[in-house]
Design an enzyme around this catalytic site. Structure first.
Site, PDB file in Angstrom:
ATOM      1  N   ALA A  57       0.832  -1.200   0.000  1.00  0.00           N
ATOM      2  CA  ALA A  57       0.000   0.000   0.000  1.00  0.00           C
ATOM      3  C   ALA A  57       0.867   1.251   0.000  1.00  0.00           C
ATOM      4  O   ALA A  57       1.926   1.274   0.638  1.00  0.00           O
ATOM      5  CB  ALA A  57      -0.923  -0.003   1.212  1.00  0.00           C
ATOM      6  N   PRO A  58       0.452   2.288  -0.714  1.00  0.00           N
ATOM      7  CA  PRO A  58       1.213   3.541  -0.708  1.00  0.00           C
ATOM      8  C   PRO A  58       1.189   4.193   0.668  1.00  0.00           C
ATOM      9  O   PRO A  58       0.289   3.961   1.471  1.00  0.00           O
ATOM     10  CB  PRO A  58       0.485   4.396  -1.755  1.00  0.00           C
ATOM     11  CG  PRO A  58      -0.890   3.830  -1.846  1.00  0.00           C
ATOM     12  CD  PRO A  58      -0.744   2.365  -1.578  1.00  0.00           C
ATOM     13  N   GLY A  59       2.184   5.020   0.928  1.00  0.00           N
ATOM     14  CA  GLY A  59       2.282   5.690   2.216  1.00  0.00           C
ATOM     15  C   GLY A  59       3.552   5.301   2.938  1.00  0.00           C
ATOM     16  O   GLY A  59       4.354   4.501   2.454  1.00  0.00           O
ATOM     17  N   ILE A  60       3.733   5.857   4.120  1.00  0.00           N
ATOM     18  CA  ILE A  60       4.920   5.568   4.919  1.00  0.00           C
ATOM     19  C   ILE A  60       4.777   4.186   5.555  1.00  0.00           C
ATOM     20  O   ILE A  60       3.780   3.919   6.236  1.00  0.00           O
ATOM     21  CB  ILE A  60       5.102   6.633   6.012  1.00  0.00           C
ATOM     22  CG1 ILE A  60       5.258   8.019   5.385  1.00  0.00           C
ATOM     23  CG2 ILE A  60       6.307   6.309   6.890  1.00  0.00           C
ATOM     24  CD1 ILE A  60       5.271   9.150   6.404  1.00  0.00           C
TER      25      ILE A  60
ATOM     26  N   GLY B 208       4.723   1.099   8.023  1.00  0.00           N
ATOM     27  CA  GLY B 208       4.632   1.017   9.472  1.00  0.00           C
ATOM     28  C   GLY B 208       5.748   0.179  10.058  1.00  0.00           C
ATOM     29  O   GLY B 208       6.357  -0.631   9.363  1.00  0.00           O
ATOM     30  N   LEU B 209       5.989   0.345  11.351  1.00  0.00           N
ATOM     31  CA  LEU B 209       7.047  -0.404  12.019  1.00  0.00           C
ATOM     32  C   LEU B 209       6.592  -1.801  12.431  1.00  0.00           C
ATOM     33  O   LEU B 209       7.404  -2.723  12.509  1.00  0.00           O
ATOM     34  CB  LEU B 209       7.539   0.359  13.246  1.00  0.00           C
ATOM     35  CG  LEU B 209       8.227   1.705  12.991  1.00  0.00           C
ATOM     36  CD1 LEU B 209       8.640   2.347  14.307  1.00  0.00           C
ATOM     37  CD2 LEU B 209       9.429   1.539  12.078  1.00  0.00           C
TER      38      LEU B 209
ATOM     39  N   LYS C 162      -3.692  -6.032   6.455  1.00  0.00           N
ATOM     40  CA  LYS C 162      -2.637  -5.679   7.404  1.00  0.00           C
ATOM     41  C   LYS C 162      -2.117  -6.938   8.083  1.00  0.00           C
ATOM     42  O   LYS C 162      -2.893  -7.703   8.680  1.00  0.00           O
ATOM     43  CB  LYS C 162      -3.179  -4.686   8.442  1.00  0.00           C
ATOM     44  CG  LYS C 162      -3.789  -3.434   7.822  1.00  0.00           C
ATOM     45  CD  LYS C 162      -4.474  -2.539   8.842  1.00  0.00           C
ATOM     46  CE  LYS C 162      -3.490  -1.831   9.737  1.00  0.00           C
ATOM     47  NZ  LYS C 162      -4.159  -0.791  10.560  1.00  0.00           N
TER      48      LYS C 162
ATOM     49  N   ASP D 102     -13.306   0.001  12.229  1.00  0.00           N
ATOM     50  CA  ASP D 102     -13.527  -1.396  12.579  1.00  0.00           C
ATOM     51  C   ASP D 102     -12.660  -2.263  11.674  1.00  0.00           C
ATOM     52  O   ASP D 102     -12.380  -1.907  10.524  1.00  0.00           O
ATOM     53  CB  ASP D 102     -14.999  -1.764  12.396  1.00  0.00           C
ATOM     54  CG  ASP D 102     -15.359  -3.068  13.091  1.00  0.00           C
ATOM     55  OD1 ASP D 102     -14.536  -3.576  13.878  1.00  0.00           O
ATOM     56  OD2 ASP D 102     -16.472  -3.581  12.845  1.00  0.00           O
TER      57      ASP D 102
END
Length: 603
Positions: A327-330, A332-333, A348, A383
């Site tokens: 997915a585009p974007g920064i 996650g850790l 996710k 949700d």
């Protein structure tokens, strides 16, 4: 041969007994589910908000408990070798026969699937053994109870005001109204303005669902108005006033207002439904673009929502050809997020390892997501759908995504021929990450868009605080915007109850060395929060800083956070509205508003 006799003509008594046991388990579950939903009316009439909130949260766990009870009965009764292919095929056929005349066949099929998946290996996850596709229609299922799914009123006969009054009084609430005639007059005026109901067409009528929808402090009358070629939704919130008497707070008439009320970012409704599919069909007529899966979920039938979602997903896979990708974007850790561009959801996966400064475990992350599932999401937390052992076509995964999964979450992957199986993942609605929204707004010079994003971000923080939630990581990348332009939080690995946090001011430096120190010179506890530090991480952009300071400067002070923590600890609940303040009839009385915030003061 009649349909009713069909199961008895099959040869295996074991298969029939298993089918009967599973259906009995489901019927017990839904009986308890209805009892909890029916009790919501009593809690509302008594204004017993704490018990109502506890009951709504407890109801979420009913399904899994009944499934486990059923699985335990079957495991105690039958040896594993008795549950072979032939037996389970016949069990499904018996189950279909037992559903003849059932009022909730679609829910029973999902319950069958849940029990089966606990007992069978995933190689059995085929329509031959499970209800991958529905087998029993939910069309035109009639109620057996005296009241129908919805009542019909004809304003042309006795007038709109009389019809509206009958709509309210037919629910037979035990509490008196402060001034029902006044409130009905306000509703009538609003509906005439919005729908033109003063121009009577031959088919003019009002359809109203027979049971109220309860959530926190509000009860909601849900209906649709038909006049000529127009068919429009309306929802009337019923609330307790400051003196304990009831009042109609407003009437929602805009489709977006109704969608927001039934959003995936809010808690589930408590509503008594003999035939749930009839309620879903009615609500779908009000919100035709809302998937049936989300409607079932918001009614508290989240397992059926998961079933329908997965069926929709399989259909989409069959009729699409694009690749799954990161997915585009920064990044996650703790989560690897991927998407199918043509599908409006993201997937996710919890990573196997987390770089500093993250200090957490997979179990702790799951607990955070479970907290959000049970908590009131106040329209500000998404949700999530949680799945295990999900098979994807391997050929549809981009090389980059596959490499990333193998690097970050190898323990969750299994390759089976042309399929990749992910052992555990979360699925949630795709939103535009707030950091990308703000960057696009600044690049395009859209000042109004930039202002909207920053103001909504602050409003989201305020609403979360009202629900006793501290988001933890408040960076813009952890928030997204819905289709209605609302900012929603969706990264839960650092979420905490507000009442567990210790809000502090940064101590004054003792000397010059303290001032230039790279690390804090003062002790910092696990739950310590320093609000004045937010400015450093959030407001580096001067334009964003100007907007934020104009609307939300107090969020940078310990005093603001501590005061809200103390209010919650004292049992004071700040109201968060599921509809715009400006449409309320009595906007000067916030105490009478429906709160979609958490009504508890502790965990």
């Amino acid at each position: 041969m009649t349909q009713a006799s069909f199961p008895k003509l099959l040869s295996s008594q074991i298969a029939f007994d298993i089918a009967r046991t599973i259906l009995d388990g489901f019927d017990r579950h839904y009986s308890l589910f209805r009892q909890a939903s029916q009790a919501a009316k009593d809690y509302f009439e008594q204004a017993d908000w704490t018990t109502a909130q506890c009951a709504a949260r407890a109801r979420i766990d009913f399904y899994d408990r009944r499934v486990q009870e059923c699985v335990q009965i079957l495991e105690d009764e039958y040896a594993s070798e008795e549950l072979g292919d032939a037996t389970w095929r016949e069990t499904k056929l018996h189950f279909i026969g037992l559903l003849t005349g059932h009022k909730r066949p679609e829910l029973a099929e999902s319950f069958f699937n849940s029990v089966s998946c606990r007992l069978l290996h995933r190689s059995y996850y085929r329509n031959e053994f499970l209800f991958v596709r529905p087998a029993v229609s939910t069309e035109y299922i009639e109620t057996e109870e005296p009241q129908p799914t919805y009542r019909v009123y004809y304003p042309a006969a006795d007038g709109l005001r009389f019809a509206l009054r009958r709509i309210v009084t037919n629910f037979q609430l035990a509490c008196p109204f402060a001034d029902l005639d006044r409130d009905v007059g306000l509703v009538e005026q609003r509906m005439i303005e919005q729908f033109g109901l003063d121009k009577v067409e031959p088919n003019q009528q009002l359809h109203v669902l027979s049971n109220l929808f309860f959530r926190n402090k509000g009860a909601y009358i849900v209906g649709r108005a038909i006049n000529g070629a127009r068919e429009v939704p309306f929802v009337i919130p019923v609330l307790h006033g400051p003196d304990g008497r009831l009042q109609l707070d407003t009437v929602l008439t805009e489709p977006d207002q109704v969608l927001t009320l039934f959003s995936f970012t809010r808690a589930y409704f408590m509503v008594d439904m003999e035939v749930p599919s009839s309620y879903v069909q009615f609500l779908r007529s009000l919100m035709p673009k809302k998937p049936r899966s989300e409607i079932y979920t918001v009614l508290g039938l989240q397992k059926q929502g998961k079933t329908l979602f997965y069926r929709d997903f399989l259909q989409h896979l069959k009729h699409s050809s694009d690749e799954f990708r990161i997915a585009p974007g920064i990044p996650g850790l703790v989560m690897l997020v991927f998407e199918l561009p043509s599908f409006p959801y993201v997937f996710k996966v919890i990573k196997d390892w987390y770089p500093p400064p993250k200090e957490t475990t997979r179990a702790q992350i799951k607990e955070k997501y479970l907290l959000v599932k049970h908590h009131d999401r106040v329209g500000r937390m998404a949700d999530t759908l949680e799945y295990s052992d999900v098979a994807f076509p391997l050929s549809r995964f981009s090389d980059k995504l596959l490499d990333q999964l193998r690097r970050d979450a190898p323990s969750l992957l299994e390759i089976e021929g042309d399929r990749i199986v992910i052992k555990h993942l979360y699925i949630e609605r795709r939103m535009v990450p707030l950091n990308m929204w703000l960057q696009d707004a600044e690049r395009s010079g859209d000042a109004a868009r930039l202002e909207h994003g920053v103001i909504e971000y602050g409003n989201a923080i305020r609403d979360l605080v009202a629900a006793n939630i501290f988001p933890g990581d408040m960076l813009y990348k952890n928030f997204g915007l819905t289709r209605q332009g609302r900012v929603v939080f969706y990264d839960y690995d650092e979420i905490e109850y507000l009442t567990d946090c210790q809000f502090r001011d940064i101590p004054a430096p003792r000397n010059e060395e303290d001032e230039i120190a790279a690390e804090p010179w003062y002790p910092v506890g696990k739950h310590d929060v320093f609000p004045e530090q937010f400015e450093r991480f959030l407001l580096g952009n001067p334009k964003i800083r100007t907007i934020f300071m104009q609307h939300h400067a107090e969020l940078l002070t310990r005093t603001w956070w501590q005061s809200h923590k103390e209010r919650i600890a004292a049992g004071i609940v700040d109201d968060v509205f599921p509809y715009p303040q400006q449409i309320r009839f009595n906007k000067t009385n916030p105490a009478a508003s429906p709160s979609t915030s958490c009504l508890e003061t502790t965990k």
